[in-house]
Each structure stands twice: as structure tokens, then as C-alpha cells.
Design a protein around this motif. Structure first.
Motif, PDB file in Angstrom:
ATOM      1  N   CYS A   1       0.838  -1.208   0.000  1.00  0.00           N
ATOM      2  CA  CYS A   1       0.000   0.000   0.000  1.00  0.00           C
ATOM      3  C   CYS A   1       0.869   1.252   0.000  1.00  0.00           C
ATOM      4  CB  CYS A   1      -0.937  -0.004   1.206  1.00  0.00           C
ATOM      5  SG  CYS A   1      -2.270  -1.211   1.080  1.00  0.00           S
ATOM      6  N   ALA A   2       1.957   1.241   0.768  1.00  0.00           N
ATOM      7  CA  ALA A   2       2.860   2.393   0.806  1.00  0.00           C
ATOM      8  C   ALA A   2       3.554   2.589  -0.545  1.00  0.00           C
ATOM      9  CB  ALA A   2       3.904   2.204   1.908  1.00  0.00           C
ATOM     10  N   VAL A   3       3.942   1.506  -1.195  1.00  0.00           N
ATOM     11  CA  VAL A   3       4.587   1.605  -2.509  1.00  0.00           C
ATOM     12  C   VAL A   3       3.628   2.211  -3.524  1.00  0.00           C
ATOM     13  CG1 VAL A   3       5.449   0.229  -4.451  1.00  0.00           C
ATOM     14  CG2 VAL A   3       6.268  -0.223  -2.136  1.00  0.00           C
ATOM     15  N   ILE A   4       2.395   1.756  -3.529  1.00  0.00           N
ATOM     16  CA  ILE A   4       1.403   2.287  -4.465  1.00  0.00           C
ATOM     17  C   ILE A   4       1.122   3.749  -4.179  1.00  0.00           C
ATOM     18  CG2 ILE A   4      -1.026   2.103  -5.162  1.00  0.00           C
ATOM     19  CD1 ILE A   4      -0.688  -0.960  -4.718  1.00  0.00           C
ATOM     20  N   ALA A   5       0.951   4.104  -2.906  1.00  0.00           N
ATOM     21  CA  ALA A   5       0.690   5.498  -2.542  1.00  0.00           C
ATOM     22  C   ALA A   5       1.863   6.390  -2.919  1.00  0.00           C
ATOM     23  CB  ALA A   5       0.411   5.600  -1.045  1.00  0.00           C
TER      24      ALA A   5
END
Length: 53
Positions: A26-30
Motif C-alpha cells: 500500500c505504501a509503494v502504491i501510494a
């Protein structure tokens, strides 16, 4: 094997690893989405692809 052991709980380390993995993804996508909106915007510069005025 006549039956599956479906009542066995998932090991705690496996649940923690799965949670950390989902949070990292989720952090990578954000970060990727935010990077697309912040890169190259300095004062006095137009973002790439903006129409000339």
C-alpha cells in the motif's frame, strides 16, 4: 489424508508477515501515485504536458 485440519490457527508470525507485506505494498502504491503529482513542479515551471498559455 482423510481430512484437512481446518481448526488449526494461523501462526502469528505468518499473520504478522502478511500484514506487513500488505502495508508495504500500500505504501509503494501510494508513493508512486504521489510522486507522479509532485515531480517537476517548481515555482515558475509548468508540469509536463500542460498547455502553453
Amino acid at each position: 489424508m482423510n481430512s484437512w485440519d481446518i481448526d488449526a490457527p494461523t501462526p502469528a508470525r505468518a499473520r504478522i508477515a502478511a500484514t506487513v507485506s500488505i502495508l508495504v505494498w500500500c505504501a509503494v502504491i501510494a508513493a508512486g501515485r504521489l510522486l507522479a503529482h509532485t515531480r517537476g513542479r517548481r515555482e515558475g515551471q509548468e508540469p509536463p504536458g500542460s498547455p502553453a498559455v
